[in-house]
Design a protein around this motif. Structure first.
Motif, mmCIF file in Angstrom:
data_model
loop_
_atom_site.group_PDB
_atom_site.id
_atom_site.type_symbol
_atom_site.label_atom_id
_atom_site.label_comp_id
_atom_site.label_asym_id
_atom_site.label_seq_id
_atom_site.Cartn_x
_atom_site.Cartn_y
_atom_site.Cartn_z
ATOM 1 N N LEU A 19 -0.616 4.745 -13.026
ATOM 2 C CA LEU A 19 -1.943 4.995 -13.979
ATOM 3 C C LEU A 19 -1.268 5.480 -15.247
ATOM 4 C CD1 LEU A 19 -4.841 5.181 -13.905
ATOM 5 C CD2 LEU A 19 -4.443 7.876 -13.805
ATOM 6 N N VAL A 20 -1.758 4.460 -16.357
ATOM 7 C CA VAL A 20 -1.227 4.854 -17.658
ATOM 8 C C VAL A 20 -2.362 5.039 -18.482
ATOM 9 C CG1 VAL A 20 0.368 3.672 -19.394
ATOM 10 C CG2 VAL A 20 0.645 3.232 -16.910
ATOM 11 N N PRO A 21 -2.836 6.191 -18.967
ATOM 12 C CA PRO A 21 -3.833 6.505 -19.811
ATOM 13 C C PRO A 21 -3.451 6.252 -21.243
ATOM 14 C CG PRO A 21 -3.456 8.311 -18.290
ATOM 15 C CD PRO A 21 -2.419 7.388 -18.231
ATOM 16 N N ASP A 22 -4.570 5.844 -21.936
ATOM 17 C CA ASP A 22 -4.520 6.249 -23.500
ATOM 18 C C ASP A 22 -4.987 7.467 -23.873
ATOM 19 O OD1 ASP A 22 -3.539 3.754 -24.259
ATOM 20 O OD2 ASP A 22 -5.643 2.775 -24.365
ATOM 21 N N ASP A 23 -4.322 8.480 -24.589
ATOM 22 C CA ASP A 23 -4.694 9.672 -25.098
ATOM 23 C C ASP A 23 -5.856 9.422 -26.098
ATOM 24 O OD1 ASP A 23 -2.468 10.397 -23.592
ATOM 25 O OD2 ASP A 23 -1.555 11.562 -25.403
ATOM 26 N N LYS A 36 0.689 -1.355 0.054
ATOM 27 C CA LYS A 36 -0.022 0.010 0.059
ATOM 28 C C LYS A 36 0.916 1.204 0.167
ATOM 29 C CE LYS A 36 -4.016 2.210 2.194
ATOM 30 N NZ LYS A 36 -4.832 2.154 0.805
ATOM 31 N N SER A 37 0.491 2.134 -1.037
ATOM 32 C CA SER A 37 1.268 3.293 -1.236
ATOM 33 C C SER A 37 0.522 4.618 -1.359
ATOM 34 C CB SER A 37 2.228 3.029 -2.272
ATOM 35 O OG SER A 37 3.202 4.296 -2.394
ATOM 36 N N GLN A 38 1.074 5.528 -1.006
ATOM 37 C CA GLN A 38 0.480 6.847 -1.037
ATOM 38 C C GLN A 38 0.954 7.658 -2.276
ATOM 39 O OE1 GLN A 38 -2.233 8.265 0.281
ATOM 40 N NE2 GLN A 38 -2.492 6.495 1.396
ATOM 41 N N LYS A 39 2.047 7.064 -3.021
ATOM 42 C CA LYS A 39 2.615 7.609 -4.039
ATOM 43 C C LYS A 39 2.199 6.998 -5.422
ATOM 44 C CE LYS A 39 6.845 6.259 -2.788
ATOM 45 N NZ LYS A 39 8.307 6.205 -2.597
ATOM 46 N N THR A 40 1.815 7.668 -6.594
ATOM 47 C CA THR A 40 1.432 7.323 -7.627
ATOM 48 C C THR A 40 2.131 7.840 -8.832
ATOM 49 O OG1 THR A 40 -0.739 6.803 -6.798
ATOM 50 C CG2 THR A 40 -0.679 7.150 -9.290
ATOM 51 N N ALA A 41 2.500 7.201 -9.894
ATOM 52 C CA ALA A 41 3.086 8.075 -11.053
ATOM 53 C C ALA A 41 1.871 7.732 -12.013
ATOM 54 C CB ALA A 41 4.332 7.285 -11.402
ATOM 55 N N ILE A 42 1.673 9.151 -12.909
ATOM 56 C CA ILE A 42 0.742 9.006 -13.810
ATOM 57 C C ILE A 42 1.779 9.142 -15.166
ATOM 58 C CG2 ILE A 42 -0.880 10.359 -15.229
ATOM 59 C CD1 ILE A 42 -0.809 11.150 -11.747
ATOM 60 N N ILE A 43 1.508 8.062 -16.051
ATOM 61 C CA ILE A 43 2.500 7.892 -17.275
ATOM 62 C C ILE A 43 2.034 8.351 -18.665
ATOM 63 C CG2 ILE A 43 3.863 6.261 -18.646
ATOM 64 C CD1 ILE A 43 4.313 4.775 -16.088
ATOM 65 N N ALA A 44 2.467 9.156 -19.534
ATOM 66 C CA ALA A 44 2.134 9.798 -20.885
ATOM 67 C C ALA A 44 2.699 9.029 -21.824
ATOM 68 C CB ALA A 44 1.979 11.333 -20.567
ATOM 69 N N HIS A 45 1.882 8.407 -22.907
ATOM 70 C CA HIS A 45 2.763 8.011 -23.688
ATOM 71 C C HIS A 45 3.176 8.520 -25.107
ATOM 72 C CE1 HIS A 45 -0.874 7.799 -26.576
ATOM 73 N NE2 HIS A 45 -1.734 7.241 -25.405
ATOM 74 N N GLY A 46 3.867 8.301 -26.006
ATOM 75 C CA GLY A 46 4.106 8.691 -27.286
ATOM 76 C C GLY A 46 3.303 8.855 -28.249
ATOM 77 N N PHE A 47 3.754 9.521 -29.423
ATOM 78 C CA PHE A 47 2.872 9.668 -30.690
ATOM 79 C C PHE A 47 2.653 8.069 -31.262
ATOM 80 C CE2 PHE A 47 2.510 10.007 -35.256
ATOM 81 C CZ PHE A 47 1.760 10.768 -35.421
ATOM 82 N N MET A 48 1.235 7.877 -31.406
ATOM 83 C CA MET A 48 0.633 6.586 -32.076
ATOM 84 C C MET A 48 1.221 5.431 -30.965
ATOM 85 S SD MET A 48 -1.580 7.237 -33.872
ATOM 86 C CE MET A 48 -1.968 5.272 -34.147
ATOM 87 N N ASP A 49 1.657 5.699 -29.867
ATOM 88 C CA ASP A 49 1.639 4.702 -28.834
ATOM 89 C C ASP A 49 0.595 4.765 -28.069
ATOM 90 O OD1 ASP A 49 4.097 3.794 -29.642
ATOM 91 O OD2 ASP A 49 5.121 4.637 -27.875
ATOM 92 N N ASN A 50 0.662 3.691 -26.998
ATOM 93 C CA ASN A 50 -0.700 3.656 -26.178
ATOM 94 C C ASN A 50 -0.167 2.929 -24.825
ATOM 95 O OD1 ASN A 50 -0.866 0.603 -26.313
ATOM 96 N ND2 ASN A 50 -1.207 0.970 -28.429
ATOM 97 N N LYS A 51 -1.250 2.500 -23.956
ATOM 98 C CA LYS A 51 -0.586 2.302 -22.340
ATOM 99 C C LYS A 51 -0.313 0.779 -22.557
ATOM 100 C CE LYS A 51 -5.700 0.450 -21.682
ATOM 101 N NZ LYS A 51 -6.151 0.680 -23.081
#
Length: 311
Positions: free
Chosen positions: A120-124, A87-102
């Motif tokens: 957390l890794v969203p799809d743009d 259990k952690s209170q730290k979270t990384a939000i990751i943004a992918h590149g051009f025509m990439d995805n999660k």
């Protein structure tokens, strides 16, 4: 005299029609999601990959699927969420590149997970499993990422400490986010890897290097078409202007052999940033390959940088 004017008018009409046709073609190349000839399409994970273990872990690890609505046009967006091993209170939000995805962000996700972060890794919009018929190059997406942050805090608690990380277009997205006043106070630091100064600069550079075309009239025409069809233009989509408004810590990373987003772009970005900052130039690394080129140095630099601001 009338014949001359008719000829002039005919030439102008032909040039305008040609410009519109070229703009439509390059809008499809640059902004419409789909197969791109200039990008590698290989999906096979090879044991020779220096990040093989991290990517294999990501393929196998249990993931939650989260959904959010885009900030500007009510699109359904998709993301993976991976809780930390403990259990952690730290979270990384990751943004992918051009025509990439999660699904392609395994190395970054594994790096943060090893550090004890939730991920957390969203799809743009327009990419992966998210809805949309255009690529935002980070500009409309910057507001979507802020919505993801707020959803994360709602679900996981207001005591979360957030870090945003992005590579290539994701790096530019990270910098574009950094200039927004609505970023939650829980966002403690940014890490951008090989992001461009602005969409206008990057498209201009690619037009010249890939197609040997000048800035005028093509780039302004494609930008105008993007404004009409996607609701933003290339000049306003500036990571340089956004990072100049940032006062939170940011780590800038770039390979010194990058010819896709040229290495020279990182220096004005680093100079413009107003917060605590650090610059890592990875020798021998081509575009978006800094982590693969020197995984140990990359990991250690990120860990030490974040240790100053996330506790």
């Amino acid at each position: 005299m009338k014949k001359i004017w008719k000829w002039i008018l005919a030439i102008v009409v032909v040039l305008v029609v040609a410009d519109i046709g070229a703009a439509a073609y390059f809008y499809h190349v640059a902004v419409v999601p789909g197969h791109k000839d200039f990008l590698s399409s290989s999906q096979t994970l090879k044991k020779s990959d220096p990040l093989y273990k991290e990517k294999l872990w990501y393929q196998k690890v249990a993931k939650q699927t989260w959904h959010e609505t885009s900030a500007t046009d009510n699109l359904k967006l998709d993301a993976y969420y991976i809780p930390a091993a403990h259990k952690s209170q730290k979270t990384a939000i990751i943004a992918h590149g051009f025509m990439d995805n999660k699904t392609k962000m395994g190395a970054a996700a594994a790096m943060f997970h090893k550090m004890g972060y939730n991920v957390l890794v969203p799809d743009d919009r327009g990419q992966g499993d998210s809805q949309g018929n255009y690529i935002g190059f980070g500009w409309p997406d910057r507001l979507d990422y802020i919505k993801w942050m707020k959803l994360l805090l709602k679900r996981e608690g207001q005591n979360q400490q957030l870090v945003m990380y992005g590579v290539s277009m994701g790096g530019a997205t990270t910098m574009m986010v950094s200039g927004e006043k609505s970023v939650p106070k829980q966002l403690k630091a940014y890490i951008e890897d090989c992001g461009y100064t602005s969409v206008n600069d990057e498209i201009t550079y690619e037009a010249k290097t890939m197609y040997h075309l000048p800035y005028w009239p093509l780039v302004p025409s494609v930008s105008a078409m993007t404004q009409l069809r996607a609701g933003y233009n290339f000049k306003e989509a500036s990571a340089l202007k956004q990072v100049a408004k940032n006062h939170k810590p940011m780590l800038f990373i770039h390979g010194d052999k990058d010819t896709f987003v040229p290495t020279r772009m990182v220096y004005p970005l680093y100079k413009a940033d107003k917060g605590p900052k650090q610059l890592l130039i990875v020798k021998g690394a081509t575009h978006a390959k800094s982590m693969a080129k020197n995984p140990t140095r990359y990991y250690q630099t990120v860990r030490k940088f974040l240790a100053k601001y996330v506790h």
